[in-house]
Scaffold this motif. Structure first.
Motif, PDB file in Angstrom:
ATOM      1  N   SER A   4       0.529  -1.160  -0.416  1.00 17.97           N
ATOM      2  CA  SER A   4      -0.182   0.189   0.104  1.00 17.97           C
ATOM      3  C   SER A   4       0.827   1.501  -0.239  1.00 17.97           C
ATOM      4  O   SER A   4       1.844   0.942   0.298  1.00 17.97           O
ATOM      5  CB  SER A   4      -0.858   0.076   1.081  1.00 17.97           C
ATOM      6  OG  SER A   4      -1.919  -0.831   1.023  1.00 17.97           O
ATOM      7  N   SER A  11      -8.629   5.256   1.611  1.00 24.05           N
ATOM      8  CA  SER A  11      -8.412   3.738   2.042  1.00 24.05           C
ATOM      9  C   SER A  11      -9.176   3.111   1.800  1.00 24.05           C
ATOM     10  O   SER A  11     -10.150   4.136   2.920  1.00 24.05           O
ATOM     11  CB  SER A  11      -7.448   3.933   2.922  1.00 24.05           C
ATOM     12  OG  SER A  11      -6.266   4.595   3.127  1.00 24.05           O
ATOM     13  N   GLU A  13     -10.910  -1.001   3.205  1.00 30.70           N
ATOM     14  CA  GLU A  13      -9.964  -1.762   4.427  1.00 30.70           C
ATOM     15  C   GLU A  13     -11.847  -2.483   4.502  1.00 30.70           C
ATOM     16  O   GLU A  13     -12.230  -2.071   5.243  1.00 30.70           O
ATOM     17  CB  GLU A  13      -9.332  -0.690   5.420  1.00 30.70           C
ATOM     18  CG  GLU A  13      -8.471   0.332   5.382  1.00 30.70           C
ATOM     19  CD  GLU A  13      -8.353   0.688   6.353  1.00 30.70           C
ATOM     20  OE1 GLU A  13      -9.036   1.013   7.256  1.00 30.70           O
ATOM     21  OE2 GLU A  13      -7.858   2.155   6.076  1.00 30.70           O
ATOM     22  N   ASP A  27     -14.756  -7.935   0.919  1.00 32.92           N
ATOM     23  CA  ASP A  27     -13.208  -7.938   1.820  1.00 32.92           C
ATOM     24  C   ASP A  27     -12.363  -7.133   0.556  1.00 32.92           C
ATOM     25  O   ASP A  27     -11.024  -7.396   1.047  1.00 32.92           O
ATOM     26  CB  ASP A  27     -12.683  -8.892   2.338  1.00 32.92           C
ATOM     27  CG  ASP A  27     -14.173  -9.742   3.595  1.00 32.92           C
ATOM     28  OD1 ASP A  27     -14.377  -8.713   3.905  1.00 32.92           O
ATOM     29  OD2 ASP A  27     -14.417 -11.088   3.362  1.00 32.92           O
ATOM     30  N   ASP A  29      -9.477  -4.481   0.336  1.00 33.84           N
ATOM     31  CA  ASP A  29      -8.481  -3.957   0.454  1.00 33.84           C
ATOM     32  C   ASP A  29      -7.673  -3.141  -0.600  1.00 33.84           C
ATOM     33  O   ASP A  29      -7.272  -3.899  -1.682  1.00 33.84           O
ATOM     34  CB  ASP A  29      -7.283  -4.419   1.255  1.00 33.84           C
ATOM     35  CG  ASP A  29      -8.273  -5.203   2.384  1.00 33.84           C
ATOM     36  OD1 ASP A  29      -8.184  -4.123   3.401  1.00 33.84           O
ATOM     37  OD2 ASP A  29      -7.994  -5.647   2.838  1.00 33.84           O
ATOM     38  N   ALA A  31      -5.444   0.700  -1.468  1.00 31.44           N
ATOM     39  CA  ALA A  31      -5.301   2.202  -0.830  1.00 31.44           C
ATOM     40  C   ALA A  31      -4.544   2.502  -2.694  1.00 31.44           C
ATOM     41  O   ALA A  31      -3.884   1.914  -3.087  1.00 31.44           O
ATOM     42  CB  ALA A  31      -3.778   2.096   0.525  1.00 31.44           C
ATOM     43  N   GLY A  64     -16.548  -2.904   6.497  1.00 28.19           N
ATOM     44  CA  GLY A  64     -15.583  -2.366   6.456  1.00 28.19           C
ATOM     45  C   GLY A  64     -15.645  -0.696   6.098  1.00 28.19           C
ATOM     46  O   GLY A  64     -16.404   0.253   7.228  1.00 28.19           O
TER      47      GLY A  64
END
Length: 259
Positions: A4, A11, A13, A27, A29, A31, A64
């Motif tokens: 990241s 961001s 998350e 889920d 993720d 960045a 999240g």
């Protein structure tokens, strides 16, 4: 997986999103660094556009969190608990995030200049003359300085999309989101929109782009993210992902689109 960015502008998350019993995002993720251009690629229906809409708080996430420039999107943290923003607060927050859609959604009864200057006056409370001056500057920047007085019906699809980009920039956003901005255009008009986006990336604007234009992704993206089935399958520099993908699903997808 690519590390990241040290200073992310965006961001994402552990973000999950469902529509009823159908889960669209699992889920996620991700960045995105300040000034970085990230291209999201993958088959239709894999969740790319939904992810963009979640970043702009046009869709409510199930789990999240998403932050833009360190601020939670859609919520505020108070005494250790998350509280959903009121709609007026959410609207103010969206002004920091520019979004360009597949379809231009310009006001048909307004000229190009009026379309670009309307929101800064109405939403941000800017002085009308200053907003018009900035709008003229932006129309010149996207190559439409001579079309300020034209109505959408008098413009080509590529010109309308460039007006839409200028309109998003007029709000002085911290990040720009593009949801397949060339997919509704005739092939000969695609290049003029991509050229504006190339120039925008060179200025250091943080950009997340959902696209099927692999040449653009290879040339402009700092990172390419391949999604499938609502998940990030792999990500990395364009040459790495587009020319030598590590995942079987990525290889199959790119083999079909790069033929």
């Amino acid at each position: 997986m690519t590390a990241s960015p040290a200073q992310p502008m965006v961001s994402i998350e552990g973000v999950s999103k469902s529509y009823g019993h159908r889960q669209i995002l699992f889920d996620i993720d991700l960045a995105v660094g300040i000034g970085e251009t990230v291209c999201l690629i993958g088959p239709s229906g894999c969740g790319k556009s939904t992810l963009l809409r979640c970043v702009n708080n046009l869709e409510e996430i199930d789990r999240g969190r998403i932050l833009v420039d360190g601020s939670l999107i859609g919520y505020r943290l108070e005494r250790g608990r998350l509280h959903e923003l009121r709609e007026s607060e959410a609207c103010r927050q969206r002004t920091q995030i520019g979004m360009v859609f597949q379809h231009f959604n310009l006001f048909p009864h307004m000229t190009a200049l009026e379309n670009v200057s309307f929101a800064p006056v109405r939403v941000r409370g800017e002085d009308k003359a200053a907003a018009r001056a900035h709008a003229l500057e932006l129309l010149g920047r996207v190559g439409l300085g001579d079309k300020a007085g034209s109505y959408p019906s008098q413009l080509s699809g590529g010109q309308q999309q460039r007006v839409a980009i200028a309109r998003a920039l007029a709000m002085r956003p911290k990040v720009m989101l593009f949801d397949e901005p060339t997919s509704a255009l005739d092939p000969e008009l695609v290049g003029e929109v991509l050229n504006v986006m190339r120039d925008l990336a060179k200025t250091g604007m943080t950009m997340i782009v959902v696209t099927h234009e692999m040449g653009f992704a290879r040339e402009v993206a700092g990172r390419v993210v391949f999604m499938d089935g609502g998940r990030v399958v792999e990500q990395g520099p364009p040459d790495e992902v587009l020319r030598n993908p590590s995942h079987e699903r990525s290889r199959a997808f790119l083999a079909s689109v790069l033929r």
